[in-house]
Scaffold this motif. Structure first.
Motif, PDB file in Angstrom:
ATOM      1  N   TYR A  49       0.818  -1.215   0.000  1.00  0.00           N
ATOM      2  CA  TYR A  49       0.000   0.000   0.000  1.00  0.00           C
ATOM      3  C   TYR A  49       0.854   1.269   0.000  1.00  0.00           C
ATOM      4  O   TYR A  49       0.426   2.319   0.428  1.00  0.00           O
ATOM      5  CB  TYR A  49      -0.961  -0.020   1.195  1.00  0.00           C
TER       6      TYR A  49
ATOM      7  N   THR B   7       3.182   3.942  -2.419  1.00  0.00           N
ATOM      8  CA  THR B   7       3.310   4.389  -3.803  1.00  0.00           C
ATOM      9  C   THR B   7       4.340   5.502  -3.883  1.00  0.00           C
ATOM     10  O   THR B   7       4.564   6.212  -2.904  1.00  0.00           O
ATOM     11  CB  THR B   7       1.956   4.871  -4.367  1.00  0.00           C
TER      12      THR B   7
ATOM     13  N   ASP C 130      -1.845  10.785  -5.586  1.00  0.00           N
ATOM     14  CA  ASP C 130      -2.880  11.414  -6.412  1.00  0.00           C
ATOM     15  C   ASP C 130      -2.791  12.939  -6.352  1.00  0.00           C
ATOM     16  O   ASP C 130      -2.905  13.533  -5.292  1.00  0.00           O
ATOM     17  CB  ASP C 130      -4.243  10.944  -5.891  1.00  0.00           C
TER      18      ASP C 130
ATOM     19  N   GLY D 241      -4.780  10.288 -10.136  1.00  0.00           N
ATOM     20  CA  GLY D 241      -4.889   8.913  -9.657  1.00  0.00           C
ATOM     21  C   GLY D 241      -3.553   8.451  -9.097  1.00  0.00           C
ATOM     22  O   GLY D 241      -2.544   9.158  -9.174  1.00  0.00           O
ATOM     23  N   GLU D 242      -3.537   7.271  -8.503  1.00  0.00           N
ATOM     24  CA  GLU D 242      -2.310   6.670  -7.973  1.00  0.00           C
ATOM     25  C   GLU D 242      -2.463   5.167  -7.938  1.00  0.00           C
ATOM     26  O   GLU D 242      -3.576   4.653  -8.030  1.00  0.00           O
ATOM     27  CB  GLU D 242      -1.953   7.223  -6.594  1.00  0.00           C
ATOM     28  N   GLN D 243      -1.340   4.479  -7.815  1.00  0.00           N
ATOM     29  CA  GLN D 243      -1.398   3.022  -7.841  1.00  0.00           C
ATOM     30  C   GLN D 243      -0.298   2.429  -6.974  1.00  0.00           C
ATOM     31  O   GLN D 243       0.848   2.869  -7.013  1.00  0.00           O
ATOM     32  CB  GLN D 243      -1.239   2.521  -9.272  1.00  0.00           C
TER      33      GLN D 243
ATOM     34  N   ASN E 257       0.887  -1.696  -5.229  1.00  0.00           N
ATOM     35  CA  ASN E 257       0.833  -3.109  -5.632  1.00  0.00           C
ATOM     36  C   ASN E 257      -0.549  -3.721  -5.468  1.00  0.00           C
ATOM     37  O   ASN E 257      -0.972  -4.527  -6.296  1.00  0.00           O
ATOM     38  CB  ASN E 257       1.841  -3.937  -4.829  1.00  0.00           C
TER      39      ASN E 257
ATOM     40  N   TYR F 279      -3.564  -1.852  -4.666  1.00  0.00           N
ATOM     41  CA  TYR F 279      -4.701  -0.937  -4.746  1.00  0.00           C
ATOM     42  C   TYR F 279      -4.482   0.026  -5.904  1.00  0.00           C
ATOM     43  O   TYR F 279      -3.376   0.173  -6.424  1.00  0.00           O
ATOM     44  CB  TYR F 279      -4.868  -0.140  -3.446  1.00  0.00           C
ATOM     45  N   SER F 280      -5.562   0.686  -6.286  1.00  0.00           N
ATOM     46  CA  SER F 280      -5.451   1.767  -7.273  1.00  0.00           C
ATOM     47  C   SER F 280      -6.525   2.809  -6.987  1.00  0.00           C
ATOM     48  O   SER F 280      -7.605   2.496  -6.489  1.00  0.00           O
ATOM     49  CB  SER F 280      -5.581   1.233  -8.699  1.00  0.00           C
TER      50      SER F 280
ATOM     51  N   GLY G 271      -8.327   5.631  -9.296  1.00  0.00           N
ATOM     52  CA  GLY G 271      -8.445   6.019 -10.693  1.00  0.00           C
ATOM     53  C   GLY G 271      -8.332   7.527 -10.895  1.00  0.00           C
ATOM     54  O   GLY G 271      -8.543   8.303  -9.970  1.00  0.00           O
TER      55      GLY G 271
ATOM     56  N   LYS H 133      -6.979  -4.635  -4.508  1.00  0.00           N
ATOM     57  CA  LYS H 133      -6.800  -5.845  -5.320  1.00  0.00           C
ATOM     58  C   LYS H 133      -6.620  -7.062  -4.421  1.00  0.00           C
ATOM     59  O   LYS H 133      -6.144  -6.958  -3.300  1.00  0.00           O
ATOM     60  CB  LYS H 133      -5.573  -5.686  -6.225  1.00  0.00           C
TER      61      LYS H 133
END
Length: 193
Positions: free
Chosen positions: A72, A74, A78, A100-102, A104, A106-107, A109, A143
């Motif tokens: 979790y 990044t 965002d 947005g951000e991502q 491993n 979670y994301s 949008g 995810k």
């Protein structure tokens, strides 16, 4: 006119950077008087929530520790940009976007913000303003993981609950899926004396 240092310089620099991204030249950026950068920030309540999911971890059967933070975290948080395009002297269109951000597991949008701002002057010393904005997109989605339970097989599970006593399929119900605040309404009255 001499330019002051501080926030105004930062805002002008951010506006020039935005214009460059949108394909405008610096000369064009100085001539623009109808669209203004009104805000730029990184992070959101959903970014904070994703970071909160990284607290804790669990121990595997072989004794090694698995930290949730690695899933979790990044390198890019965002970013939100807010702009105002003036239509008339007292009316404007509010618009903007989020990158947005991502991580491993979670994301968040990308998002688009649309709205309007209008103001009235009940008397020469006061301003009454109303703005409404709506956000489209920007959802947080957690995810799943594929967990190997040895002789029992491999299952898709909620990564954070994989080591618990809950059945693997049951953990999927606890995957986080959240939307940002989608509507904002501001009513402001200002009196100068």
């Amino acid at each position: 006119m001499r330019e002051r240092s501080g926030k105004r310089g930062i805002s002008r620099g951010a506006a020039l950077l935005l214009c460059a991204c949108l394909g405008a030249t610096p000369a064009t950026a100085q001539e623009m008087t109808t669209t203004s950068l009104i805000g730029m920030h990184q992070g959101s309540p959903l970014s904070d929530r994703a970071r909160g999911l990284g607290a804790g971890g669990y121990e595997l059967q072989n004794g090694s520790w698995v930290s949730f933070n690695q899933w979790y975290h990044t390198n890019w948080v965002d970013m939100h940009v807010d702009l105002l395009t003036q239509v008339t002297e007292n009316t404007g269109i509010l618009w903007g976007f989020g990158t947005g951000e991502q991580g491993n597991k979670y994301s968040i949008g990308p998002s688009l913000k649309l709205g309007f701002l209008t103001q009235a002057h009940p008397n020469p010393n006061s301003t009454l303003s109303l703005s409404v904005t709506s956000v489209i997109g920007g959802n947080l989605t957690e995810k799943s993981c594929l967990a190997d339970y040895g002789d029992l097989g491999s299952y898709s599970v909620n990564c954070r609950l994989a080591a618990g006593e809950m059945a693997p399929q049951e953990t999927l119900k606890y995957l986080v899926s959240a939307k940002p605040e989608s509507m904002h309404l501001w009513l402001n009255y200002r009196l100068t004396f």
